[in-house]
Design a protein around this motif. Structure first.
Motif, PDB file in Angstrom:
ATOM      1  N   UNK A   1      47.211  22.064 -27.548  1.00  0.00           N
ATOM      2  CA  UNK A   1      46.327  22.374 -28.820  1.00  0.00           C
ATOM      3  C   UNK A   1      46.168  21.165 -29.682  1.00  0.00           C
ATOM      4  N   UNK A   2      47.313  20.826 -29.935  1.00  0.00           N
ATOM      5  CA  UNK A   2      47.588  19.769 -31.141  1.00  0.00           C
ATOM      6  C   UNK A   2      46.756  18.380 -30.414  1.00  0.00           C
ATOM      7  N   UNK A   3      47.151  18.054 -29.350  1.00  0.00           N
ATOM      8  CA  UNK A   3      46.370  16.833 -28.762  1.00  0.00           C
ATOM      9  C   UNK A   3      44.949  16.918 -28.516  1.00  0.00           C
ATOM     10  N   UNK A   4      44.666  18.159 -28.320  1.00  0.00           N
ATOM     11  CA  UNK A   4      43.112  18.694 -28.115  1.00  0.00           C
ATOM     12  C   UNK A   4      42.434  18.226 -29.451  1.00  0.00           C
ATOM     13  N   UNK A   5      43.075  18.752 -30.665  1.00  0.00           N
ATOM     14  CA  UNK A   5      42.492  18.574 -31.747  1.00  0.00           C
ATOM     15  C   UNK A   5      42.259  17.257 -32.115  1.00  0.00           C
ATOM     16  N   UNK A   6      43.320  16.298 -31.902  1.00  0.00           N
ATOM     17  CA  UNK A   6      43.377  14.765 -32.180  1.00  0.00           C
ATOM     18  C   UNK A   6      42.285  14.316 -31.338  1.00  0.00           C
ATOM     19  N   UNK A   7      42.323  14.615 -29.969  1.00  0.00           N
ATOM     20  CA  UNK A   7      41.233  14.036 -29.215  1.00  0.00           C
ATOM     21  C   UNK A   7      39.678  14.228 -29.586  1.00  0.00           C
ATOM     22  N   UNK A   8      39.325  15.550 -29.949  1.00  0.00           N
ATOM     23  CA  UNK A   8      38.313  15.966 -30.399  1.00  0.00           C
ATOM     24  C   UNK A   8      37.978  14.960 -31.911  1.00  0.00           C
ATOM     25  N   UNK A   9      38.734  15.171 -32.728  1.00  0.00           N
ATOM     26  CA  UNK A   9      38.771  14.328 -34.236  1.00  0.00           C
ATOM     27  C   UNK A   9      38.512  12.873 -33.892  1.00  0.00           C
ATOM     28  N   UNK A  10      39.060  12.297 -32.893  1.00  0.00           N
ATOM     29  CA  UNK A  10      38.892  10.921 -32.493  1.00  0.00           C
ATOM     30  C   UNK A  10      37.497  10.654 -31.817  1.00  0.00           C
ATOM     31  N   UNK A  11      36.953  11.747 -31.309  1.00  0.00           N
ATOM     32  CA  UNK A  11      35.585  11.406 -30.783  1.00  0.00           C
ATOM     33  C   UNK A  11      35.319  11.434 -29.317  1.00  0.00           C
ATOM     34  N   UNK A  12      36.676  11.965 -28.776  1.00  0.00           N
ATOM     35  CA  UNK A  12      36.598  12.568 -27.364  1.00  0.00           C
ATOM     36  C   UNK A  12      36.065  13.797 -26.847  1.00  0.00           C
ATOM     37  N   UNK A  13      34.845  14.044 -27.208  1.00  0.00           N
ATOM     38  CA  UNK A  13      34.257  15.456 -27.226  1.00  0.00           C
ATOM     39  C   UNK A  13      34.292  16.300 -26.055  1.00  0.00           C
ATOM     40  N   UNK A  14      34.381  15.566 -24.829  1.00  0.00           N
ATOM     41  CA  UNK A  14      34.418  16.244 -23.513  1.00  0.00           C
ATOM     42  C   UNK A  14      35.917  16.712 -23.144  1.00  0.00           C
ATOM     43  N   UNK A  15      36.679  16.609 -24.141  1.00  0.00           N
ATOM     44  CA  UNK A  15      37.997  16.985 -23.706  1.00  0.00           C
ATOM     45  C   UNK A  15      38.479  18.322 -23.739  1.00  0.00           C
ATOM     46  N   UNK A  16      39.374  18.859 -22.962  1.00  0.00           N
ATOM     47  CA  UNK A  16      39.872  20.237 -22.611  1.00  0.00           C
ATOM     48  C   UNK A  16      41.067  20.373 -22.291  1.00  0.00           C
ATOM     49  N   UNK A  17      41.488  21.820 -22.263  1.00  0.00           N
ATOM     50  CA  UNK A  17      42.872  22.164 -21.781  1.00  0.00           C
ATOM     51  C   UNK A  17      42.569  23.142 -20.554  1.00  0.00           C
ATOM     52  N   UNK A  18      43.553  23.035 -19.563  1.00  0.00           N
ATOM     53  CA  UNK A  18      43.277  23.622 -18.387  1.00  0.00           C
ATOM     54  C   UNK A  18      44.858  24.259 -18.098  1.00  0.00           C
TER      55      UNK A  18
END
Length: 97
Positions: free
Chosen positions: A31-48
Motif C-alpha cells: 500500500x505504501x509503495x502503491x501510494x508512492x507510485x500513484x503520487x509519482x505519476x504511475x497511474x496504472x499501478x496496482x496491488x494483487x
C-alpha cells in the motif's frame, strides 16, 4: 523502411510502458509503495494478492503507443510519419527512465 516495404501482412509500431513488479512481505508495504507510485505519476499501478497470499505490487506507466503501419502488405503511413513515431517513442522512453 526496407523491411516494411517487403512485409506481406500487417505491421504495427508498438511501445510498451514501464512495468516493475515488486513482491511485498506485508500488505502495508504494498500500500505504501502503491501510494508512492500513484503520487509519482504511475497511474496504472496496482496491488494483487494471489491465492497463496503472495502480495505483488505492480508499478505501471501509462506511456504506451500502438500504431498500425501496414495492412495486408500495403504501407499505410509515410516515412516521415514513422520518423515522428520514433521521436515520440524515444520521448516516452526518456519519461520512463
Amino acid at each position: 523502411m526496407t523491411a516494411l516495404e517487403k512485409a506481406t501482412g500487417d505491421a504495427v509500431f508498438k511501445f510498451e510502458p514501464f512495468v516493475l513488479h515488486v513482491l511485498c512481505r506485508e500488505l502495508q508495504d504494498a500500500q505504501l509503495l502503491h501510494s508512492v507510485a500513484i503520487d509519482s505519476g504511475f497511474r496504472n499501478s496496482g496491488i494483487t494478492v494471489g491465492r497463496g497470499g503472495k502480495i505483488t505490487m505492480a508499478v505501471r506507466s501509462t506511456h504506451c503507443l500502438e500504431v498500425p503501419l501496414s495492412h495486408k502488405g500495403k504501407l499505410m503511413v509515410s516515412e516521415e510519419y514513422i520518423e515522428y513515431l520514433l521521436h515520440v517513442a524515444n520521448q516516452k522512453m526518456e519519461e520512463n527512465i
